[in-house]
Scaffold this motif. Structure first.
Motif: not given
Length: 179
Positions: A45, A111-112, A114-115, A125, A128-130
């Motif tokens: 990431h 959220p991470f 799930e993505a 992806s 993605v906001r965490s």
């Protein structure tokens, strides 16, 4: 003085206990769900840090920066590692090209995770906001869930059965002795 004593030991009883291969197989079949390795995924990431309580202007600046990096990553997916080394603000993974290694469900923030678990291998992806900020995630590997073969867990099952049997024998012997 003449003394006599008796030693009653669970360990000694366990050593004397023999477990048949049929008992081991039966236990394995009854508890097959306990002998499964979970699915694990490997991801890399790029993180641009932006705490949830940061001022709106900082969050917008971080979002703009991650969107620019996302466009570069989607244009040239082979450059993801280089982009992570250059731009990621994750001190633990940036130097490794964003690599986080393999991890099961429950190891990352929701959220991470799930993505990651919704991506196909080598897919990148969207943003993605965490709680840590904004991420771009690339799924780099999948270890599917699989059942461990009986041969691999035979010793573990035998030890557990011996422990249970020796505890039962110990309780019986202690009661007999006290009577």
């Amino acid at each position: 003085i003449r003394a006599e004593y008796v030693v009653l030991s669970r360990e000694a009883l366990a050593e004397q206990t023999t477990i048949s291969p049929d008992d081991i197989k039966s236990t394995y079949e009854k508890n097959a769900k306990n002998y499964v390795t979970e699915e694990e995924r490997r991801a890399s990431h790029i993180l641009i840090q932006s705490p949830a309580d940061a001022p709106e202007a900082e969050q917008q600046a971080a979002r703009a920066k991650i969107e620019t990096i996302l466009q570069q990553a989607k244009r040239t997916p082979g450059e993801f590692s280089r982009l992570a080394k250059e731009h990621s603000q994750d001190p633990g993974s940036a130097a490794k090209g964003g690599d986080l290694g393999f991890f099961p469900r429950g190891a990352m923030v929701k959220p991470f995770e799930e993505a990651v678990f919704s991506l196909k291998e080598n897919q990148i992806s969207d943003v993605v906001r965490s709680d840590f900020g904004f991420h771009i995630i690339r799924l780099t590997g999948i270890h599917a869930a699989k059942e461990k073969p009986l041969a691999e867990v035979k010793g573990e099952i035998e030890a557990e059965l011996k422990k249970t049997a020796s505890s039962r024998k110990f309780a019986e012997a202690a009661e007999t002795f006290s009577n």
